[in-house]
Design a protein around this motif. Structure first.
Motif, short mmCIF file in Angstrom:
data_model
loop_
_atom_site.label_atom_id
_atom_site.label_comp_id
_atom_site.label_asym_id
_atom_site.label_seq_id
_atom_site.Cartn_x
_atom_site.Cartn_y
_atom_site.Cartn_z
N THR A 44 1.29 -1.45 0.11
CA THR A 44 0.20 0.20 -0.69
C THR A 44 0.99 1.41 -0.23
N PRO A 45 0.34 1.91 -0.88
CA PRO A 45 1.20 3.58 -1.45
C PRO A 45 1.07 4.35 0.22
N HIS A 46 1.77 4.92 0.95
CA HIS A 46 1.84 5.63 1.82
C HIS A 46 1.10 6.71 1.36
N PRO A 47 -0.03 8.12 1.62
CA PRO A 47 -1.15 8.55 0.82
C PRO A 47 -0.45 10.07 0.69
N LYS A 48 0.30 10.29 1.76
CA LYS A 48 1.93 11.55 0.94
C LYS A 48 2.77 11.01 0.47
N ARG A 49 3.14 9.91 1.14
CA ARG A 49 4.43 9.78 0.19
C ARG A 49 4.15 8.71 -0.91
N PRO A 50 3.46 8.41 -1.64
CA PRO A 50 3.58 7.29 -2.59
C PRO A 50 4.71 6.84 -3.34
N ASP A 51 5.09 7.33 -3.08
CA ASP A 51 6.55 6.56 -3.41
C ASP A 51 7.24 5.31 -2.31
N GLN A 52 6.60 5.10 -1.48
CA GLN A 52 7.19 5.06 -0.26
C GLN A 52 5.91 3.70 -0.14
N LEU A 53 6.12 2.50 -0.49
CA LEU A 53 4.90 1.17 0.08
C LEU A 53 5.34 1.09 1.67
N GLY A 54 3.95 0.18 2.22
CA GLY A 54 4.20 -0.54 2.89
C GLY A 54 4.67 -0.03 4.66
N ARG A 55 4.34 1.49 4.70
CA ARG A 55 4.33 1.99 6.01
C ARG A 55 3.22 2.31 6.78
N LEU A 56 2.39 1.77 6.70
CA LEU A 56 1.05 2.04 7.30
C LEU A 56 0.54 0.25 8.03
N ARG A 57 0.01 1.15 9.16
CA ARG A 57 -0.31 0.05 10.51
C ARG A 57 -1.53 0.17 10.73
N PRO A 58 -2.40 -0.46 11.31
CA PRO A 58 -4.14 -0.04 11.87
C PRO A 58 -4.11 0.79 12.68
N HIS A 59 -4.78 1.61 13.55
CA HIS A 59 -4.72 2.42 13.69
C HIS A 59 -5.62 1.96 14.94
N ILE A 60 -4.76 0.51 15.60
CA ILE A 60 -5.47 -0.32 16.58
C ILE A 60 -4.18 0.23 17.95
N VAL A 61 -4.72 0.07 18.39
CA VAL A 61 -3.54 -0.17 20.70
C VAL A 61 -3.63 -1.12 20.36
N TRP A 62 -2.79 -2.28 20.61
CA TRP A 62 -2.14 -2.98 20.51
C TRP A 62 -1.87 -3.31 21.92
N PHE A 63 -1.98 -4.75 23.16
CA PHE A 63 -1.22 -5.26 23.99
C PHE A 63 0.33 -3.84 23.92
N GLY A 64 -0.15 -3.41 25.08
CA GLY A 64 1.55 -3.05 25.56
C GLY A 64 2.03 -1.54 24.95
N GLU A 65 0.60 -1.12 24.80
CA GLU A 65 0.59 0.35 24.42
C GLU A 65 -0.21 0.58 24.33
N MET A 66 -0.26 2.28 24.39
CA MET A 66 -1.00 3.21 25.39
C MET A 66 -2.60 3.63 24.92
N PRO A 67 -3.26 3.42 25.43
CA PRO A 67 -4.59 3.13 25.45
C PRO A 67 -5.28 4.78 24.87
N LEU A 68 -5.56 6.43 24.27
CA LEU A 68 -5.79 6.99 23.15
C LEU A 68 -6.77 7.60 24.79
N GLU A 69 -6.56 8.70 24.47
CA GLU A 69 -7.22 9.58 25.78
C GLU A 69 -7.06 9.90 27.28
N MET A 70 -6.95 8.99 27.57
CA MET A 70 -6.11 8.57 28.50
C MET A 70 -6.37 9.93 29.38
N GLU A 71 -5.91 11.32 29.76
CA GLU A 71 -5.79 12.07 30.20
C GLU A 71 -7.77 13.28 30.73
N LYS A 72 -8.03 12.70 29.45
CA LYS A 72 -9.55 12.93 28.83
C LYS A 72 -10.69 12.14 30.05
N ILE A 73 -10.14 10.84 29.84
CA ILE A 73 -10.95 9.65 30.27
C ILE A 73 -10.89 9.79 31.59
#
Ligand code: BV8
Length: 237
Positions: free
Chosen positions: A134-163
């Motif tokens: 998959t080409p990068h949406p802003k750097r189409p010459d670069q392939l495979g630089r995307l991951r799902p926007h998902i919090v995996w185990f061992g990663e910090m969940p989002l917006e913890m301060e607001k929560i």
């Protein structure tokens, strides 16, 4: 006016046809969690992980997956209140709460319909498959630089301060359709004030059921509307 915090898990989307995580024998759609929901798993086998999320994204976008009566009841409840008095935190990565009309939503474990640049962390709306070609949406010459926007185990969940700010100041905390196995979400109930009305809605008891004042046992599509009615009787609509 009461301040309400709602936490949802996979059980709120189950009746929309999205499988929960721990319904089977700990396998998640045929995979071990460590293989498909950790940064290590992604580094070890990016194609497997990308395909796991591609399959789930396609399913979420299929016409037969739509918000159910529990999602709609939560959106209507929120609409009846001042915006600053209602926060919906979801562990789910589907978009069904927003599609049902919920506005103040925190997707703490990420979103299936977004992609993230592995180099910069920039996030993009994303409806297609993500592959190593998959080409990068802003750097189409670069392939495979995307991951799902998902919090995996061992990663910090989002917006913890607001929560955290919402939890320590709420009068009513409602946990819906979560097994209470994953932290920090499973610990949120303990962060609410002692006078907070803590309610659990679930098919059956969860790992942290003892922390709640009341339980509404059954399917979310039946119990969430029933609970909202009980809340209105208790606090006045
Ligand atoms: C972090 C990715 C720190 C998105 C997910 C030991 C002790 C304590 C904690 C840990 C530990 N070892 C490791 C940890 C931390 C770890 C953790 O909690 N592990 C657990 C397994 C012990 N947590 C983390 O790693 C988190 N990050 O701690 O970071 C940190 C600090 C500094 C710097 C960096 C990091 C990150 C957690 C997020 C992981 N990502 N998923 C995706 O792919 O979808 S978690 C995954 O589980 C999903 O997000 C899901 O939402 C979540 C919780 O599952 P549930 O939603 O509860 O679903 P489940 O199937 O389990 O239950 C469904 C429930 O619904 C059941 O109760 C069922 O009865 C009910 N139900 C079913 N049908 C219905 C229903 N109810 C009503 N109606 C129905 N119809």
């Amino acid at each position: 006016m009461t301040k309400i915090v709602v936490l949802t898990g996979a059980g709120v989307s189950a009746e929309s046809g999205i499988p929960t995580f721990r319904a089977s024998d700990g396998l998640w759609e045929g995979h071990r969690v460590e293989e498909v929901a950790t940064p290590e798993g992604f580094r070890a086998n990016p194609e497997l992980v990308l395909d796991f999320y591609n399959q789930r994204r396609r399913k979420l976008l299929s016409p037969d997956v739509k918000p159910n009566a529990a999602h709609v009841a939560l959106a209507n409840w929120e609409a009846s209140l001042p915006p600053s008095d209602f926060l919906l935190i979801t562990q789910n990565v589907d978009n069904l709460h927003v599609r049902a009309g919920s506005k103040n939503v925190v997707p703490m474990h990420g979103e299936l319909l977004k992609a993230r640049c592995v180099d910069t962390g920039e996030v993009f709306p994303w409806l297609d498959d993500i592959t190593l070609e998959t080409p990068h949406p802003k750097r189409p010459d670069q392939l495979g630089r995307l991951r799902p926007h998902i919090v995996w185990f061992g990663e910090m969940p989002l917006e913890m301060e607001k929560i955290g700010e919402a939890l320590i100041d709420c009068d009513c905390f409602v946990s819906i359709g979560t097994s209470g196995k994953v932290y920090p979400a499973a610990g949120f109930v303990q962060m609410t004030p002692t006078e907070c009305w803590r309610v659990e809605i679930n098919l059956n008891s969860s790992d942290n059921s003892q922390a709640f004042d009341d339980s509404f046992v059954g399917h979310a599509t039946e119990q969430v509307p029933r609970f909202v009615d009980a809340w209105k009787k208790r606090y006045g609509s």
